[in-house]
Design a protein around this motif. Structure first.
Motif, short mmCIF file in Angstrom:
data_model
loop_
_atom_site.label_atom_id
_atom_site.label_comp_id
_atom_site.label_asym_id
_atom_site.label_seq_id
_atom_site.Cartn_x
_atom_site.Cartn_y
_atom_site.Cartn_z
N VAL A 128 -35.89 -7.72 5.20
CA VAL A 128 -35.01 -8.66 5.73
C VAL A 128 -35.64 -9.95 5.52
O VAL A 128 -35.15 -11.07 5.17
CB VAL A 128 -35.16 -8.39 7.22
CG1 VAL A 128 -34.76 -9.52 7.95
CG2 VAL A 128 -34.32 -7.16 7.72
N VAL A 129 -37.10 -10.12 5.84
CA VAL A 129 -37.66 -11.31 5.38
C VAL A 129 -37.89 -11.84 3.89
O VAL A 129 -37.54 -13.03 3.66
CB VAL A 129 -39.35 -11.28 5.85
CG1 VAL A 129 -40.12 -12.32 5.21
CG2 VAL A 129 -39.51 -10.79 7.31
N ALA A 130 -37.77 -10.81 3.11
CA ALA A 130 -37.51 -11.31 1.68
C ALA A 130 -36.12 -11.65 1.32
O ALA A 130 -36.26 -12.77 0.43
CB ALA A 130 -37.91 -9.78 0.58
N GLU A 131 -35.10 -11.35 1.99
CA GLU A 131 -33.96 -11.55 1.77
C GLU A 131 -33.36 -12.96 2.43
O GLU A 131 -32.36 -13.57 1.97
CB GLU A 131 -32.77 -10.50 2.28
CG GLU A 131 -32.83 -9.22 1.17
CD GLU A 131 -32.39 -9.50 -0.05
OE1 GLU A 131 -31.54 -10.43 -0.32
OE2 GLU A 131 -32.99 -8.98 -0.98
N ALA A 132 -34.21 -13.36 3.44
CA ALA A 132 -33.77 -14.62 4.22
C ALA A 132 -34.05 -15.83 3.00
O ALA A 132 -35.23 -15.88 2.93
CB ALA A 132 -34.70 -14.42 5.48
N THR A 165 -33.76 -18.81 4.63
CA THR A 165 -34.20 -19.88 5.64
C THR A 165 -35.34 -19.33 6.47
O THR A 165 -35.40 -18.05 6.63
CB THR A 165 -33.08 -20.54 6.19
OG1 THR A 165 -32.33 -19.47 7.23
CG2 THR A 165 -32.20 -21.06 5.36
N ASP A 166 -35.72 -20.17 7.43
CA ASP A 166 -36.73 -19.38 8.18
C ASP A 166 -36.03 -19.13 9.79
O ASP A 166 -36.52 -18.87 10.65
CB ASP A 166 -37.93 -20.43 8.81
CG ASP A 166 -37.42 -21.84 9.33
OD1 ASP A 166 -36.30 -22.12 9.27
OD2 ASP A 166 -38.36 -22.52 9.46
N ASN A 167 -34.76 -19.30 9.83
CA ASN A 167 -33.96 -18.96 10.79
C ASN A 167 -32.72 -18.27 10.63
O ASN A 167 -31.67 -19.01 10.95
CB ASN A 167 -33.61 -20.58 11.93
CG ASN A 167 -32.71 -21.45 10.98
OD1 ASN A 167 -32.72 -21.28 9.68
ND2 ASN A 167 -32.29 -22.36 11.50
N PRO A 168 -32.53 -17.10 10.22
CA PRO A 168 -31.39 -16.74 9.58
C PRO A 168 -30.89 -15.86 11.04
O PRO A 168 -31.68 -15.80 11.91
CB PRO A 168 -31.92 -15.69 8.80
CG PRO A 168 -33.39 -15.17 8.90
CD PRO A 168 -33.91 -16.62 9.57
N VAL A 169 -29.63 -15.27 10.99
CA VAL A 169 -29.03 -14.39 12.05
C VAL A 169 -29.06 -13.25 11.47
O VAL A 169 -28.63 -12.88 10.42
CB VAL A 169 -27.51 -14.89 12.37
CG1 VAL A 169 -27.01 -14.09 13.39
CG2 VAL A 169 -27.44 -16.45 12.67
N VAL A 170 -29.98 -12.37 12.24
CA VAL A 170 -30.13 -11.04 11.81
C VAL A 170 -29.48 -10.05 12.90
O VAL A 170 -29.88 -10.01 14.16
CB VAL A 170 -31.78 -10.64 11.79
CG1 VAL A 170 -31.91 -9.52 11.29
CG2 VAL A 170 -32.39 -11.64 10.82
N VAL A 186 -39.68 -8.22 12.60
CA VAL A 186 -38.98 -9.55 12.07
C VAL A 186 -39.19 -10.65 12.83
O VAL A 186 -39.77 -11.93 12.29
CB VAL A 186 -37.48 -9.45 11.96
CG1 VAL A 186 -36.77 -10.67 11.48
CG2 VAL A 186 -36.95 -8.26 11.10
N ARG A 187 -39.50 -10.79 14.07
CA ARG A 187 -39.79 -11.82 15.02
C ARG A 187 -41.29 -12.36 14.76
O ARG A 187 -41.58 -13.51 14.66
CB ARG A 187 -39.72 -11.52 16.35
CG ARG A 187 -40.00 -12.27 17.29
CD ARG A 187 -38.98 -13.52 17.34
NE ARG A 187 -37.89 -13.36 18.13
CZ ARG A 187 -36.69 -13.63 17.89
NH1 ARG A 187 -36.84 -14.84 17.15
NH2 ARG A 187 -35.53 -13.38 18.17
N ALA A 190 -35.83 -16.81 13.80
CA ALA A 190 -34.78 -16.10 13.46
C ALA A 190 -33.99 -15.92 14.92
O ALA A 190 -34.61 -15.67 15.93
CB ALA A 190 -35.12 -14.82 12.93
N THR A 191 -32.64 -15.54 14.75
CA THR A 191 -31.80 -15.12 15.76
C THR A 191 -31.45 -13.71 15.65
O THR A 191 -30.74 -13.53 14.57
CB THR A 191 -30.48 -16.01 15.94
OG1 THR A 191 -30.70 -17.30 16.20
CG2 THR A 191 -29.51 -15.45 17.09
#
Length: 749
Positions: free
Chosen positions: A387-391, A393-398, A412-413, A419-420
């Motif tokens: 998840v972190v690698a695919e994001a 930006t620093d504030n994606p919606v997961v 992830v948090r 992130a949301t």
């Protein structure tokens, strides 16, 4: 001379009007000023009372008079705050500051039923009194009374009256001069000015390049105000509108600034399998995929899942990505590879031998092994890293899906604090006693509380979760707001009944065509009545109980023998586990026994199809069957019930629905049954098969109207809307904390 007389014709009436206006306005200004100050004091008092609420509760609970009086004295340092006092439940003053007016009573001496009066007349002058109720854990402790001095208002009112009189006098002079000047203007000047006004020359265009820099902040405020008004208007109007993919995209853009969407699930939405005819693509039999896949089509983004297909590795690029859906790609599928050992421990072991039976009341004992837990933690860490690698930006919606990834939200948090994270638990949540069986209960709860939003299908499951957290973790729980504060982060726990994407196209074959085709494929007469059940081959789905209900119905109504069949479409699931192998054997044996008893050379009453069926095939069975039987013993929602109603655009057919599904709380027009009650199931099945068309139409029409409005896009929209609101709340709290720390440090020093 004529000009002076001409000017007096304007000045004298104007002076009279201004004088009368001043005479009428002064009392109104006095009253308005008083109301404004009273409202201001009400707000100040409420803010101060809210600030003192928690420390006052603790000090009173400790019965520390010194702390209470010290707290009240510090608050009374405000120059306008005359005095404070705390009155106990008996109506007597228990604590007060110096200067407390004896004439102010603990109880409001108002007429019963009247609104509280904040203004009180005392000998030394008027005061503003605010009473705030103090409670602790729902128990009434007393009232906090704040008394503000109102003498400054009288002084300001007198000043205001002077200002109003002077203002009107100056205004009269200025207007008179302007009037006389305008009277002498040529008509050409009037016309020129009017033309310029109509062309906008007298009013600079907002946002033009020649606008003054000083105006830019105002323009920003105006844009923000227009944006807020637009959102408010859309929310008011939108409550009666159908949610669509376009509306969901609009919400994502406006509320979450168009942030990218990352979906995380164990089951992938599309599987590539190697067959004799080459590589084929199929959608798995999964309620999760049925619900979430349309959301991803609407919002784009990346879906991260376990690549389990035999040809999955052959169809991805060097970054393990593939665009889907095939032919009309709208989002990216990122596959994660697991070894047999990891899959056995994480998926078959901890997730499906441990958590799955733990959360379902299906009388199967959960099994927990240390080795399975270790694999579960490792795989959750692998997916969190992905998840972190695919994001981008620093504030994606997961959007984390289901019980396979209970630890991912906190992981992830930890890496993406902005992130949301929206976690949806698709299965039931047990009561605290049952969940306490799990040896790693605290770790799972802490993992889930890394979410911004934690969703369940029903309010009952939310209640169970919050009680579980209260039992096993030290966390602050706000029951009324459905909020949990843990580790300095807020998690909203809310019920979001999941749904399906409402079918908007007319590409499905006609009802009559489906009826004929399904009966031909199953070697049934054209007039043969059928019921359909669509499930994974799982012990929680009540398949055995469904067969027993059919058997009992044929016993009670022998005229239905040879005229009715139940077609059970059961997708193989977790067949490597002993519990599921034994269950499949029992299903096959019971079906064979019932068929041998009632077939008598004619159509079999139980037609068992244990195989994967694609979406179009299942839709044909929905449209062909007179009855759909959903007999789950315990289910979070069960989307089969909703899919059946959505497929019946002819408004015919009957839904027989277990009371132990989340869908039963929404689809009240279905025939609700207890699947354990075999006699009830038999009679309900017969009633469904013989229900008049008028009643079928009335029930189905009501269910379809509900599902069209409460579709999957509304489900996703509610979660995203709540997530955006929590984001705003966290930003506000961060600003308050940022500004309060220097003030607190200064006071301590």
């Amino acid at each position: 001379m004529g000009g002076a007389v001409f000017g007096l014709k304007f000045i004298i009436p104007l002076a009279i009007v201004l004088g009368l206006s001043a005479y009428a306005v002064v009392p109104l200004v006095d009253d308005l000023t008083l109301r404004w100050f009273v409202k201001d004091l009400d707000i100040r008092s409420s803010l101060l009372a809210n600030t003192l609420q928690e420390p006052l509760q603790e000090s009173i609970a400790e019965r520390s008079r010194r702390k209470v009086v010290s707290l009240l004295d510090r608050a009374a340092r405000d120059e306008r705050l005359l005095a404070l006092a705390f009155c106990g439940p008996d109506g007597n003053v228990q604590y007060k500051t110096s200067g407390w007016p004896a004439a102010v009573e603990c109880r409001d001496p108002q007429v019963e039923g009247a609104a509280p009066q904040p203004l009180v007349k005392l000998l030394q002058g008027p005061v503003h009194v605010k009473r705030s109720r103090i409670e602790r854990d729902g128990d009434y402790m007393g009232d906090l009374i704040l008394v503000h001095d109102m003498s400054f208002i009288e002084r300001r009112s007198a000043d205001t009256r002077k200002y109003v009189v002077v203002l009107f006098a100056i205004l009269g002079i200025v207007i008179s001069m302007i009037t006389v000047f305008i009277a002498w203007l040529s008509w050409r000047g009037w016309i020129t000015a009017m033309k310029g006004l109509l062309r906008g020359e007298l009013t600079p265009q907002l946002g033009s390049s020649n606008s003054s820099p000083a105006v830019q902040p105002l323009l920003s405020d105006l844009r923000a105000l227009v944006h807020e008004l637009n959102l408010e208007r859309r929310q008011q109007v939108g409550s009666g509108q159908t949610w669509t993919p376009e509306r969901l995209r609009e919400l994502l853009r406006d509320e979450l600034a168009g942030d990218e969407i990352l979906v995380l699930s164990n089951r992938e939405p599309y599987i590539h399998q190697r067959t004799a005819d080459g590589i084929e693509v199929s959608r798995p039999a999964s309620g999760l995929v049925t619900a979430v896949e349309p959301v991803m089509r609407a919002c784009s983004g990346t879906w991260i899942a376990h690549g389990a297909g035999s040809a999955d590795r052959e169809t991805v690029d060097k970054n393990d990505r593939v665009q889907v859906p095939p032919g009309q790609p709208s989002y990216m599928l990122r596959r994660v590879w697991l070894s047999k050992k990891e899959e056995q421990g994480y998926y078959y072991g901890f997730a499906n031998e441990g958590l799955w039976p733990l959360c379902h009341i299906a009388h199967v004992r959960p099994v927990f092994r240390v080795t399975d837990w270790e694999e579960y933690v490792a795989v959750n860490r692998r997916f969190a890293d992905t998840v972190v690698a695919e994001a981008r930006t620093d504030n994606p919606v997961v959007m984390v899906q289901d019980y396979h990834f209970a630890l991912v939200p906190a992981m992830v948090r930890e890496r993406l604090p902005k992130a949301t994270i929206l976690t949806f638990w698709h299965i039931p949540w047990p009561n605290p006693e049952s969940f306490g069986i799990c040896p790693w209960r605290e770790e799972i709860l802490k993992g889930l509380l890394g979410s911004t939003i934690l969703g369940f299908h029903t309010a009952f499951h939310c209640k169970n979760f919050m009680e579980t957290v209260e039992r096993y973790l030290e966390a602050r729980i706000e029951q009324e707001a459905s909020m949990i504060s843990f580790g300095g982060k807020l998690t909203q726990v809310e019920a979001y009944p999941i749904s399906i994407a409402w079918p908007e196209d007319d590409r499905s074959p006609s009802i009559e065509h489906c009826k004929l085709e399904v009966r031909r494929l199953n070697a049934l007469p054209a007039t043969h009545r059928i019921a359909v059940g669509v499930d994974r081959l799982d012990y929680t789905k009540g398949i055995l109980e469904r067969f027993q209900a059919v058997e009992r119905m044929l016993e009670l109504h022998p005229e239905m023998i040879g005229k009715f069949s139940l077609i059970t479409i059961a997708a193989p699931s977790r067949s490597s586990l002993d519990e599921y192998q034994n269950f499949e054997a029992r299903v096959r044996a019971l079906a064979q026994r019932i068929n041998s008893r009632f077939s008598d050379g004619g159509p079999a009453p139980i037609i068992l199809r244990i195989a994967h069926h694609d979406h179009d095939e299942v839709q044909r069975y929905y449209r062909a069957a007179e009855v759909c039987m959903v007999t789950s013993l315990h289910d979070g929602m069960n989307l089969v019930a909703k899919e059946y109603a959505a497929a019946r655009d002819d408004e015919r057919g009957v839904l027989m629905l277990s009371q132990f599904t989340g869908a039963a709380r929404e689809l009240a027009e279905a025939l609700i049954v207890n699947p354990y009650h075999i006699e009830q199931g038999a009679e309900t099945l017969y009633r469904a098969l013989t229900m008049p068309e008028a009643e079928q139409r009335e029930r189905m029409r009501s269910m379809r109207a509900l599902l069209k409005d409460f579709n999957i896009y509304r489900w996703a929209g509610r979660m995203l809307n709540d997530a955006a609101r929590l984001r705003r709340r966290e930003r506000i709290q961060a600003k308050i904390h940022q500004h309060s720390e220097p003030a607190l440090l200064k006071r301590v020093v």
